[in-house]
Write a protein that holds these residues in place. Structure first.
Motif, PDB file in Angstrom:
ATOM      1  N   GLU A 182     -26.049 -49.383   0.524  1.00  0.00           N
ATOM      2  CA  GLU A 182     -26.388 -48.167   0.888  1.00  0.00           C
ATOM      3  C   GLU A 182     -25.613 -47.479   2.008  1.00  0.00           C
ATOM      4  O   GLU A 182     -24.821 -46.528   2.344  1.00  0.00           O
ATOM      5  N   SER A 183     -25.513 -48.468   3.046  1.00  0.00           N
ATOM      6  CA  SER A 183     -24.492 -48.238   4.262  1.00  0.00           C
ATOM      7  C   SER A 183     -23.104 -47.985   3.677  1.00  0.00           C
ATOM      8  O   SER A 183     -22.455 -46.987   4.496  1.00  0.00           O
ATOM      9  N   GLN A 184     -22.672 -48.642   3.132  1.00  0.00           N
ATOM     10  CA  GLN A 184     -21.156 -48.604   2.432  1.00  0.00           C
ATOM     11  C   GLN A 184     -21.133 -47.102   1.904  1.00  0.00           C
ATOM     12  O   GLN A 184     -20.140 -46.623   2.178  1.00  0.00           O
ATOM     13  N   THR A 185     -22.043 -46.799   1.158  1.00  0.00           N
ATOM     14  CA  THR A 185     -21.919 -45.314   0.540  1.00  0.00           C
ATOM     15  C   THR A 185     -21.950 -44.231   1.649  1.00  0.00           C
ATOM     16  O   THR A 185     -20.858 -43.505   1.546  1.00  0.00           O
ATOM     17  N   GLN A 234     -10.262 -44.508   3.614  1.00  0.00           N
ATOM     18  CA  GLN A 234     -11.703 -45.461   3.910  1.00  0.00           C
ATOM     19  C   GLN A 234     -12.830 -44.970   3.121  1.00  0.00           C
ATOM     20  O   GLN A 234     -13.516 -45.709   2.700  1.00  0.00           O
ATOM     21  N   ALA A 235     -12.853 -43.654   2.778  1.00  0.00           N
ATOM     22  CA  ALA A 235     -13.986 -43.303   2.157  1.00  0.00           C
ATOM     23  C   ALA A 235     -13.984 -43.876   0.681  1.00  0.00           C
ATOM     24  O   ALA A 235     -15.178 -44.431   0.260  1.00  0.00           O
ATOM     25  N   THR A 236     -12.904 -43.712   0.057  1.00  0.00           N
ATOM     26  CA  THR A 236     -12.685 -44.461  -1.146  1.00  0.00           C
ATOM     27  C   THR A 236     -13.053 -45.796  -1.263  1.00  0.00           C
ATOM     28  O   THR A 236     -13.789 -46.573  -2.056  1.00  0.00           O
ATOM     29  N   GLU A 237     -12.591 -46.724  -0.250  1.00  0.00           N
ATOM     30  CA  GLU A 237     -12.621 -48.170  -0.072  1.00  0.00           C
ATOM     31  C   GLU A 237     -14.298 -48.338  -0.002  1.00  0.00           C
ATOM     32  O   GLU A 237     -14.701 -49.314  -0.623  1.00  0.00           O
ATOM     33  N   TRP A 238     -14.935 -47.812   0.938  1.00  0.00           N
ATOM     34  CA  TRP A 238     -16.395 -48.048   1.075  1.00  0.00           C
ATOM     35  C   TRP A 238     -17.138 -47.534  -0.338  1.00  0.00           C
ATOM     36  O   TRP A 238     -18.256 -48.259  -0.689  1.00  0.00           O
ATOM     37  N   ILE A 239     -17.104 -46.452  -0.680  1.00  0.00           N
ATOM     38  CA  ILE A 239     -17.684 -45.944  -1.786  1.00  0.00           C
ATOM     39  C   ILE A 239     -17.434 -46.932  -3.018  1.00  0.00           C
ATOM     40  O   ILE A 239     -18.413 -47.138  -3.657  1.00  0.00           O
ATOM     41  N   ARG A 240     -16.213 -47.383  -3.134  1.00  0.00           N
ATOM     42  CA  ARG A 240     -15.875 -48.203  -4.223  1.00  0.00           C
ATOM     43  C   ARG A 240     -16.600 -49.456  -4.145  1.00  0.00           C
ATOM     44  O   ARG A 240     -17.277 -50.231  -5.064  1.00  0.00           O
ATOM     45  N   LYS A 241     -16.737 -50.187  -3.006  1.00  0.00           N
ATOM     46  CA  LYS A 241     -17.541 -51.303  -2.661  1.00  0.00           C
ATOM     47  C   LYS A 241     -18.994 -51.310  -2.865  1.00  0.00           C
ATOM     48  O   LYS A 241     -19.337 -52.120  -3.750  1.00  0.00           O
ATOM     49  N   ALA A 242     -19.530 -50.247  -2.628  1.00  0.00           N
ATOM     50  CA  ALA A 242     -21.029 -49.896  -3.075  1.00  0.00           C
ATOM     51  C   ALA A 242     -21.029 -49.592  -4.595  1.00  0.00           C
ATOM     52  O   ALA A 242     -22.124 -50.395  -5.046  1.00  0.00           O
ATOM     53  N   ALA A 243     -20.262 -49.062  -5.126  1.00  0.00           N
ATOM     54  CA  ALA A 243     -20.341 -48.682  -6.587  1.00  0.00           C
ATOM     55  C   ALA A 243     -20.327 -50.043  -7.426  1.00  0.00           C
ATOM     56  O   ALA A 243     -20.711 -50.355  -8.501  1.00  0.00           O
ATOM     57  N   ARG A 244     -19.462 -50.913  -6.803  1.00  0.00           N
ATOM     58  CA  ARG A 244     -19.291 -52.315  -7.650  1.00  0.00           C
ATOM     59  C   ARG A 244     -20.476 -52.963  -7.461  1.00  0.00           C
ATOM     60  O   ARG A 244     -20.645 -54.246  -8.063  1.00  0.00           O
ATOM     61  N   GLN A 245     -21.417 -52.669  -6.356  1.00  0.00           N
ATOM     62  CA  GLN A 245     -22.470 -53.531  -6.382  1.00  0.00           C
ATOM     63  C   GLN A 245     -23.928 -52.847  -7.043  1.00  0.00           C
ATOM     64  O   GLN A 245     -25.084 -53.242  -7.057  1.00  0.00           O
ATOM     65  N   ASN A 246     -23.377 -51.776  -8.043  1.00  0.00           N
ATOM     66  CA  ASN A 246     -24.141 -51.002  -8.930  1.00  0.00           C
ATOM     67  C   ASN A 246     -25.155 -50.375  -8.161  1.00  0.00           C
ATOM     68  O   ASN A 246     -26.238 -50.054  -8.741  1.00  0.00           O
ATOM     69  N   LEU A 247     -24.717 -49.490  -7.122  1.00  0.00           N
ATOM     70  CA  LEU A 247     -25.761 -48.475  -6.455  1.00  0.00           C
ATOM     71  C   LEU A 247     -25.308 -47.133  -7.480  1.00  0.00           C
ATOM     72  O   LEU A 247     -24.103 -46.833  -7.135  1.00  0.00           O
ATOM     73  N   PRO A 248     -26.194 -46.521  -7.833  1.00  0.00           N
ATOM     74  CA  PRO A 248     -26.060 -45.318  -8.458  1.00  0.00           C
ATOM     75  C   PRO A 248     -25.235 -44.132  -7.874  1.00  0.00           C
ATOM     76  O   PRO A 248     -24.582 -43.481  -8.152  1.00  0.00           O
TER      77      PRO A 248
END
Length: 325
Positions: free
Chosen positions: A169-172, A190-204
């Motif tokens: 959630e924080s990453q998003t 930076q936006a893409t990097e952090w959102i991608r990290k969270a997306a790979r953790q299956n955060l919708p």
């Protein structure tokens, strides 16, 4: 006993709407709505004693676990007052998970009178001990100005702390802050990097945002097929905005072969979650007979639902529909 992941899966709902209800474009000013995201810390380890016995003996971990049991009605009758009291006993012993949970109780008015200042106080105690969930919760309080002065820079710092500890959630939110230049200098990489990290953790929420970035070419090379891929992941996990966007991809044949029946299917999923844009779009599908058998009565029903939530386009469509009868 419920695990932390199960608790998060039960409680977590969409945090952020990314589409303007009329135009489908990215919202400039974000709406941070923490519907049911309790982010309670789950039962830790195995207790050799019955949780109530261990809690009565002053075991902070057991007190926190018992509080979660009362919150969920897991093995005991649901009682938010008892839950808050259990959390308080453990929190006063410095147990970070309980401090976070007591903060949630105060934030949501569950078992105690709602008090944002007390919520911030307990979130901060847990956050300063390095608990990622509390760091996220404190960041949200700064984002919304609940219990503290609204401060995007402070919010970003707490999101960064949580993100660096792997909290999706924080990453998003840190990614969104970088994308929109909120509290930090705008930085799409930076936006893409952090959102991608969270997306790979299956955060919708993150998956939906990443899909939207691919759809618009914001921070990544525009790619409709990649957008569909991430929308689908989020949609299958129940994210209403992603369901609506996936439906529009099927409707327009963008990134996927056009399929109006699948468009209607995903619109219905989102509309039943009260997403205004999906209700309007589903009303249109029924009015025009696209992907479904034409049914002006159902069209009116969905237009009305959207209109009752303030959608002007739906109000106009409903008026036009009633005039044509």
């Amino acid at each position: 006993m419920a695990t932390e992941r199960q608790l998060r899966d039960r409680q977590q709902r969409n945090l952020l709407g990314e589409l303007n209800e009329k135009t489908g474009r990215a919202v400039g000013a974000m709406s941070f709505v923490i519907c049911c995201l309790l982010l309670l810390s789950g039962c830790q380890g195995q207790q050799s004693l019955d949780p109530r016995t261990a809690a009565e003996q002053g075991d902070a971990e057991a007190q926190n676990n018992l509080g979660i049991m009362y919150t969920l009605g897991d093995g005991v009758e649901q009682d938010f007052g008892q839950a808050a009291e259990c959390f308080r006993r453990a929190a006063e012993q410095g147990y970070a998970e309980a401090q976070n949970n007591l903060g949630v109780s105060y934030r949501d008015g569950k078992g105690v009178e709602k008090d944002y200042h007390q919520a911030v106080n307990w979130f901060r105690k847990a956050a300063e001990q390095g608990l990622p969930k509390a760091q996220f919760n404190l960041g949200i309080m700064y984002t919304n100005g609940n219990g503290v002065r609204k401060d995007y820079a402070q919010a970003a710092e707490w999101f960064r702390s949580g993100a660096q500890h792997g909290n999706p959630e924080s990453q998003t939110y840190l990614g969104i802050f970088y994308r929109d230049g909120m509290g930090v200098e705008k930085d799409t990489a930076q936006a893409t990097e952090w959102i991608r990290k969270a997306a790979r953790q299956n955060l919708p929420l993150a998956q939906h945002n990443l899909g939207f970035m691919y759809a618009t070419g914001n921070g990544v090379e525009q790619d409709d097929a990649e957008a569909v891929k991430w929308y689908r992941k989020a949609a299958e996990l129940g994210n209403a905005e992603a369901q609506n966007n996936l439906a529009m991809c099927y409707h327009n044949g963008k990134g996927v072969e056009q399929d109006l029946s699948l468009a209607a299917k995903w619109l219905r999923e989102a509309a039943e979650q009260d997403l205004i844009s999906a209700q309007f779009n589903l009303g249109y599908m029924y009015a025009e007979g696209e992907g479904v058998e034409q049914d002006l009565k159902r069209a009116a029903e969905w237009y009305r639902k959207a209109a009752e939530q303030g959608n002007q386009a739906a109000k106009q469509a409903l008026e036009n529909l009633e005039k044509s009868r």
